[in-house]
Write an enzyme that holds these catalytic residues in place. Structure first.
Site, mmCIF file in Angstrom:
data_model
loop_
_atom_site.group_PDB
_atom_site.id
_atom_site.type_symbol
_atom_site.label_atom_id
_atom_site.label_comp_id
_atom_site.label_asym_id
_atom_site.label_seq_id
_atom_site.Cartn_x
_atom_site.Cartn_y
_atom_site.Cartn_z
ATOM 1 N N HIS A 77 39.420 71.047 81.552
ATOM 2 C CA HIS A 77 39.785 72.036 82.607
ATOM 3 C C HIS A 77 38.416 72.773 83.040
ATOM 4 C CE1 HIS A 77 38.416 73.828 78.463
ATOM 5 N NE2 HIS A 77 37.631 74.739 79.166
ATOM 6 N N HIS A 127 32.316 77.366 83.252
ATOM 7 C CA HIS A 127 32.094 75.791 82.724
ATOM 8 C C HIS A 127 33.071 74.785 83.179
ATOM 9 C CE1 HIS A 127 34.350 77.446 79.218
ATOM 10 N NE2 HIS A 127 34.912 76.109 79.178
ATOM 11 N N GLU A 178 31.448 71.795 78.607
ATOM 12 C CA GLU A 178 32.020 71.768 77.076
ATOM 13 C C GLU A 178 32.574 70.337 77.111
ATOM 14 O OE1 GLU A 178 35.683 74.023 74.836
ATOM 15 O OE2 GLU A 178 35.585 74.189 77.024
#
Length: 134
Positions: free
Chosen positions: A7, A79, A130
């Site tokens: 994502h 992010h 991440e």
């Protein structure tokens, strides 16, 4: 080592307005808000055919998103999240290459119920990364 893009996270100043914009203007499938107290955020996932967009909103006064929104009051990309098969092996390899893992260095459970780690943006061209174990 990294797999698919899981994502892209966007910090937003108004979670409901952003969710409605994706739903009505873009015709996207918008999930329900979910609080993630361990990360200090409320999230909404936008489902796309090949990935997701994660809308982030501060949860509490100590949320790390508060500082981001102070610097970027209109919101912005916060992010990117990549999938990894083994988060501990990925962490150890990254540390060996000089990358900094944020926090204690131990994975936390993320919004998808899977272990996640964050990598310092200064080590990745200004982008907070991440990693999520799949």
């Amino acid at each position: 080592m990294i797999g698919r893009l899981n994502h892209v996270a966007i910090a937003v100043p108004d979670l409901m307005a952003a969710s409605e914009q994706y739903r009505s203007a873009l015709g996207a499938k918008v999930g329900a808000p979910q609080d993630e107290p361990d990360h200090g955020v409320t999230v909404v996932f936008i489902e796309l055919p090949n990935t997701k967009i994660e809308l982030l909103y501060p949860l509490g006064d100590d949320s790390p998103i508060n500082g981001f929104l102070e610097k970027n009051p209109a919101g912005g990309i916060h992010h990117v999240c990549y999938e990894v098969e083994d988060i501990i092996a990925a962490r150890d390899h990254l540390k060996e290459t000089g990358a900094r893992v944020l926090g204690s260095g131990e994975p936390k459970i993320g919004a998808h119920g899977k272990p996640v780690l964050f990598l310092h943006p200064k080590d990745f061209n200004g982008c907070l990364v991440e990693l999520e174990q799949v």
